[in-house]
Design a protein around this motif. Sequence first.
Motif, PDB file in Angstrom:
ATOM      1  N   ALA A  36      13.448  47.948  11.355  1.00 38.78           N
ATOM      2  CA  ALA A  36      12.103  47.428  11.587  1.00 38.78           C
ATOM      3  C   ALA A  36      12.037  45.924  11.329  1.00 38.78           C
ATOM      4  N   VAL A  37      12.689  45.463  10.267  1.00 36.63           N
ATOM      5  CA  VAL A  37      12.703  44.022   9.971  1.00 36.63           C
ATOM      6  C   VAL A  37      13.453  43.263  11.056  1.00 36.63           C
ATOM      7  N   MET A  38      14.585  43.810  11.502  1.00 35.26           N
ATOM      8  CA  MET A  38      15.386  43.168  12.551  1.00 35.26           C
ATOM      9  C   MET A  38      14.575  43.016  13.831  1.00 35.26           C
ATOM     10  N   LEU A  39      13.968  44.106  14.282  1.00 38.76           N
ATOM     11  CA  LEU A  39      13.165  44.034  15.502  1.00 38.76           C
ATOM     12  C   LEU A  39      11.918  43.181  15.308  1.00 38.76           C
ATOM     13  N   GLY A  40      11.341  43.239  14.105  1.00 45.94           N
ATOM     14  CA  GLY A  40      10.162  42.429  13.809  1.00 45.94           C
ATOM     15  C   GLY A  40      10.448  40.938  13.866  1.00 45.94           C
ATOM     16  N   LEU A  41      11.600  40.527  13.350  1.00 46.96           N
ATOM     17  CA  LEU A  41      11.961  39.109  13.396  1.00 46.96           C
ATOM     18  C   LEU A  41      12.182  38.632  14.828  1.00 46.96           C
ATOM     19  N   MET A  42      12.850  39.453  15.626  1.00 49.37           N
ATOM     20  CA  MET A  42      13.068  39.061  17.020  1.00 49.37           C
ATOM     21  C   MET A  42      11.745  38.981  17.772  1.00 49.37           C
ATOM     22  N   LEU A  43      10.874  39.934  17.535  1.00 49.49           N
ATOM     23  CA  LEU A  43       9.574  39.935  18.202  1.00 49.49           C
ATOM     24  C   LEU A  43       8.697  38.787  17.705  1.00 49.49           C
ATOM     25  N   ALA A  44       8.731  38.506  16.403  1.00 54.31           N
ATOM     26  CA  ALA A  44       7.943  37.400  15.851  1.00 54.31           C
ATOM     27  C   ALA A  44       8.405  36.066  16.426  1.00 54.31           C
ATOM     28  N   GLY A  45       9.704  35.884  16.583  1.00 53.63           N
ATOM     29  CA  GLY A  45      10.208  34.647  17.185  1.00 53.63           C
ATOM     30  C   GLY A  45       9.771  34.499  18.630  1.00 53.63           C
ATOM     31  N   LEU A  46       9.814  35.604  19.361  1.00 52.56           N
ATOM     32  CA  LEU A  46       9.373  35.565  20.755  1.00 52.56           C
ATOM     33  C   LEU A  46       7.888  35.261  20.841  1.00 52.56           C
ATOM     34  N   VAL A  47       7.090  35.901  19.999  1.00 53.98           N
ATOM     35  CA  VAL A  47       5.643  35.655  20.000  1.00 53.98           C
ATOM     36  C   VAL A  47       5.353  34.208  19.599  1.00 53.98           C
ATOM     37  N   TRP A  48       6.087  33.684  18.635  1.00 52.15           N
ATOM     38  CA  TRP A  48       5.883  32.301  18.194  1.00 52.15           C
ATOM     39  C   TRP A  48       6.118  31.336  19.350  1.00 52.15           C
ATOM     40  N   LEU A  49       7.184  31.556  20.100  1.00 51.75           N
ATOM     41  CA  LEU A  49       7.490  30.671  21.218  1.00 51.75           C
ATOM     42  C   LEU A  49       6.462  30.798  22.337  1.00 51.75           C
ATOM     43  N   VAL A  50       6.022  32.019  22.630  1.00 51.56           N
ATOM     44  CA  VAL A  50       5.035  32.214  23.697  1.00 51.56           C
ATOM     45  C   VAL A  50       3.706  31.581  23.308  1.00 51.56           C
ATOM     46  N   VAL A  51       3.277  31.780  22.060  1.00 50.09           N
ATOM     47  CA  VAL A  51       2.018  31.169  21.608  1.00 50.09           C
ATOM     48  C   VAL A  51       2.138  29.660  21.616  1.00 50.09           C
ATOM     49  N   ASN A  52       3.293  29.141  21.268  1.00 48.65           N
ATOM     50  CA  ASN A  52       3.485  27.687  21.288  1.00 48.65           C
ATOM     51  C   ASN A  52       3.334  27.145  22.706  1.00 48.65           C
ATOM     52  N   TYR A  53       3.893  27.837  23.681  1.00 50.49           N
ATOM     53  CA  TYR A  53       3.778  27.373  25.064  1.00 50.49           C
ATOM     54  C   TYR A  53       2.352  27.490  25.587  1.00 50.49           C
ATOM     55  N   LEU A  54       1.695  28.611  25.284  1.00 52.54           N
ATOM     56  CA  LEU A  54       0.382  28.854  25.875  1.00 52.54           C
ATOM     57  C   LEU A  54      -0.752  28.146  25.150  1.00 52.54           C
ATOM     58  N   ALA A  55      -0.744  28.165  23.812  1.00 50.46           N
ATOM     59  CA  ALA A  55      -1.886  27.626  23.078  1.00 50.46           C
ATOM     60  C   ALA A  55      -1.470  26.701  21.941  1.00 50.46           C
ATOM     61  N   GLY A  56      -0.302  26.130  22.004  1.00 56.06           N
ATOM     62  CA  GLY A  56       0.193  25.271  20.927  1.00 56.06           C
ATOM     63  C   GLY A  56      -0.689  24.079  20.609  1.00 56.06           C
ATOM     64  N   PRO A  57      -1.124  23.322  21.607  1.00 60.96           N
ATOM     65  CA  PRO A  57      -1.952  22.142  21.301  1.00 60.96           C
ATOM     66  C   PRO A  57      -3.337  22.493  20.746  1.00 60.96           C
ATOM     67  N   SER A  58      -3.851  23.657  21.018  1.00 60.17           N
ATOM     68  CA  SER A  58      -5.191  24.007  20.533  1.00 60.17           C
ATOM     69  C   SER A  58      -5.172  24.620  19.132  1.00 60.17           C
ATOM     70  N   ILE A  59      -4.005  24.963  18.605  1.00 57.84           N
ATOM     71  CA  ILE A  59      -3.890  25.495  17.244  1.00 57.84           C
ATOM     72  C   ILE A  59      -3.468  24.340  16.343  1.00 57.84           C
ATOM     73  N   PRO A  60      -4.310  23.996  15.338  1.00 61.51           N
ATOM     74  CA  PRO A  60      -4.046  22.778  14.553  1.00 61.51           C
ATOM     75  C   PRO A  60      -2.683  22.737  13.857  1.00 61.51           C
ATOM     76  N   PHE A  61      -2.299  23.807  13.159  1.00 60.46           N
ATOM     77  CA  PHE A  61      -1.033  23.725  12.419  1.00 60.46           C
ATOM     78  C   PHE A  61       0.176  23.740  13.355  1.00 60.46           C
ATOM     79  N   MET A  62       0.057  24.383  14.515  1.00 56.45           N
ATOM     80  CA  MET A  62       1.171  24.360  15.466  1.00 56.45           C
ATOM     81  C   MET A  62       1.272  22.993  16.135  1.00 56.45           C
ATOM     82  N   ASP A  63       0.140  22.346  16.317  1.00 59.08           N
ATOM     83  CA  ASP A  63       0.155  21.013  16.906  1.00 59.08           C
ATOM     84  C   ASP A  63       0.803  20.008  15.953  1.00 59.08           C
ATOM     85  N   GLN A  64       0.585  20.195  14.651  1.00 53.98           N
ATOM     86  CA  GLN A  64       1.189  19.293  13.665  1.00 53.98           C
ATOM     87  C   GLN A  64       2.703  19.483  13.568  1.00 53.98           C
ATOM     88  N   LEU A  65       3.167  20.708  13.804  1.00 53.10           N
ATOM     89  CA  LEU A  65       4.613  20.964  13.718  1.00 53.10           C
ATOM     90  C   LEU A  65       5.379  20.313  14.858  1.00 53.10           C
TER      91      LEU A  65
END
Length: 88
Positions: A36-65
């Motif tokens: 579960a942790v292994m699959l969760g980490l892979m899925l979390a990384g994928l979700v992080w990248l997708v959210v960064n592409y789609l809504a990265g500039p509108s999320i304050p902490f992601m924009d700062q990173l």
Amino acid sequence: MPKSKVRKKAVYTPPPNERNTTPVKVAGPTHPVYIAVMLGLMLAGLVWLVVNYLAGPSIPFMDQLGPWNFAIGFSLVVIGLLMTMRWR
């Protein structure tokens, strides 16, 4: 043309004093939490990248990173993939 003689080899028998008597430890299946942790980490990384592409500039902490978002997302995916090597 004459055929060559076929040599008979003696059957190999290991010497009795060099036998390994230690039992081999057989590893059991991987714990479900590990999977579960292994699959969760892979899925979390994928979700992080997708959210960064789609809504990265509108999320304050992601924009700062900034470009560190890619390092975070890909490192989560890579850690999950490295965990697959110990999965039984």
